[in-house]
Design a protein around this motif. Structure first.
Motif, PDB file in Angstrom:
ATOM      1  N   THR A 153       0.844  -1.194   0.000  1.00  0.00           N
ATOM      2  CA  THR A 153       0.000   0.000   0.000  1.00  0.00           C
ATOM      3  C   THR A 153       0.880   1.244   0.000  1.00  0.00           C
ATOM      4  O   THR A 153       2.022   1.205   0.491  1.00  0.00           O
ATOM      5  CB  THR A 153      -0.931   0.059   1.227  1.00  0.00           C
ATOM      6  N   PRO A 154       0.364   2.355  -0.516  1.00  0.00           N
ATOM      7  CA  PRO A 154       1.149   3.596  -0.471  1.00  0.00           C
ATOM      8  C   PRO A 154       1.584   3.956   0.954  1.00  0.00           C
ATOM      9  O   PRO A 154       2.715   4.409   1.156  1.00  0.00           O
ATOM     10  CB  PRO A 154       0.195   4.645  -1.051  1.00  0.00           C
ATOM     11  N   GLU A 155       0.714   3.744   1.913  1.00  0.00           N
ATOM     12  CA  GLU A 155       1.049   4.051   3.303  1.00  0.00           C
ATOM     13  C   GLU A 155       2.208   3.192   3.800  1.00  0.00           C
ATOM     14  O   GLU A 155       3.095   3.673   4.508  1.00  0.00           O
ATOM     15  CB  GLU A 155      -0.179   3.873   4.203  1.00  0.00           C
ATOM     16  N   GLN A 156       2.215   1.900   3.442  1.00  0.00           N
ATOM     17  CA  GLN A 156       3.311   1.023   3.840  1.00  0.00           C
ATOM     18  C   GLN A 156       4.619   1.447   3.179  1.00  0.00           C
ATOM     19  O   GLN A 156       5.678   1.445   3.807  1.00  0.00           O
ATOM     20  CB  GLN A 156       3.000  -0.434   3.466  1.00  0.00           C
ATOM     21  N   ILE A 157       4.530   1.819   1.913  1.00  0.00           N
ATOM     22  CA  ILE A 157       5.726   2.255   1.198  1.00  0.00           C
ATOM     23  C   ILE A 157       6.306   3.506   1.845  1.00  0.00           C
ATOM     24  O   ILE A 157       7.513   3.586   2.110  1.00  0.00           O
ATOM     25  CB  ILE A 157       5.406   2.497  -0.288  1.00  0.00           C
ATOM     26  N   VAL A 158       5.456   4.495   2.111  1.00  0.00           N
ATOM     27  CA  VAL A 158       5.930   5.740   2.711  1.00  0.00           C
ATOM     28  C   VAL A 158       6.528   5.486   4.091  1.00  0.00           C
ATOM     29  O   VAL A 158       7.568   6.055   4.442  1.00  0.00           O
ATOM     30  CB  VAL A 158       4.807   6.795   2.747  1.00  0.00           C
ATOM     31  N   ALA A 159       5.922   4.622   4.884  1.00  0.00           N
ATOM     32  CA  ALA A 159       6.477   4.301   6.203  1.00  0.00           C
ATOM     33  C   ALA A 159       7.878   3.702   6.072  1.00  0.00           C
ATOM     34  O   ALA A 159       8.791   4.056   6.837  1.00  0.00           O
ATOM     35  CB  ALA A 159       5.543   3.345   6.950  1.00  0.00           C
ATOM     36  N   THR A 160       8.056   2.826   5.112  1.00  0.00           N
ATOM     37  CA  THR A 160       9.370   2.225   4.876  1.00  0.00           C
ATOM     38  C   THR A 160      10.379   3.280   4.458  1.00  0.00           C
ATOM     39  O   THR A 160      11.521   3.304   4.931  1.00  0.00           O
ATOM     40  CB  THR A 160       9.263   1.122   3.800  1.00  0.00           C
ATOM     41  N   VAL A 161       9.969   4.179   3.577  1.00  0.00           N
ATOM     42  CA  VAL A 161      10.859   5.240   3.110  1.00  0.00           C
ATOM     43  C   VAL A 161      11.260   6.143   4.262  1.00  0.00           C
ATOM     44  O   VAL A 161      12.435   6.505   4.392  1.00  0.00           O
ATOM     45  CB  VAL A 161      10.193   6.055   1.987  1.00  0.00           C
TER      46      VAL A 161
END
Length: 186
Positions: A153-161
């Protein structure tokens, strides 16, 4: 406000660059720029006809994006979505600011083909997906950045970044982004 390195969200068409880019810019409190907006009308027309761009077509586009990157220090940083498929394209962007950081949204061709086929109103047809994968050169070990699975999900990606990006200020509250309801505090 800290002067963050510019971030380029890269990957093939349909990988989620715009969605992730907007969310990340919101979290970093920096402007977002959509690389599609930098294409000259002739490029958009060519892609709309199902024809891939060549390097000559990309020259003015990459120059405009590099100009935005060079100007980003005045804004404290920038997040730009840009396919940046080839190393030499990324090198051109890197010349505008050597601190540049790339986020490569990577996933399988069938996932991308399905996403692109379902898009409405975008100039990039599904027939060009294969050419994008053919042109793609993954980040080299000497290139600053991160490769993330674009099927998350975009939210998961942003959290990882935010965990990996230098100086992200991940503990800051998210800035509101016009047109993205429900994205505060990703």
């Amino acid at each position: 406000m800290p002067n963050l390195p510019p971030v380029v969200i890269m990957g093939v068409t349909g990988s989620g660059k715009t969605t992730v880019g907007r969310l990340l810019a919101q979290r970093l409190w920096v402007p977002y720029a959509e690389a599609d907006d930098f294409h000259p009308p002739a490029n958009v027309a060519k892609m709309s006809r199902g024809m891939p761009l060549d390097d000559a077509d990309r020259d003015p586009w990459l120059a405009a994006i590099a100009g935005r990157i060079a100007a980003s220090s005045a804004d404290g940083g920038v997040v730009i979505s840009c396919s940046a498929l080839k190393r030499r394209y990324r090198d051109r962007l890197r010349a505008a600011d050597p601190r540049i950081w790339f986020l490569h949204l990577s996933t399988d061709p069938p996932v991308i083909a399905e996403r692109v086929a379902g898009r409405i109103g975008h100039f990039m047809p599904a027939t060009l997906v294969e050419s994008q994968f053919h042109a793609l050169e993954p980040l080299g070990p000497d290139e600053r950045g991160l490769v993330v699975d674009a099927s998350r999900t975009p939210e998961q990606i942003v959290a990882t970044v935010l965990e990996a990006f230098p100086g992200s200020g991940a503990d800051r509250p998210a800035a509101p982004v016009e047109g993205l309801p429900g994205t505060r505090g990703v």
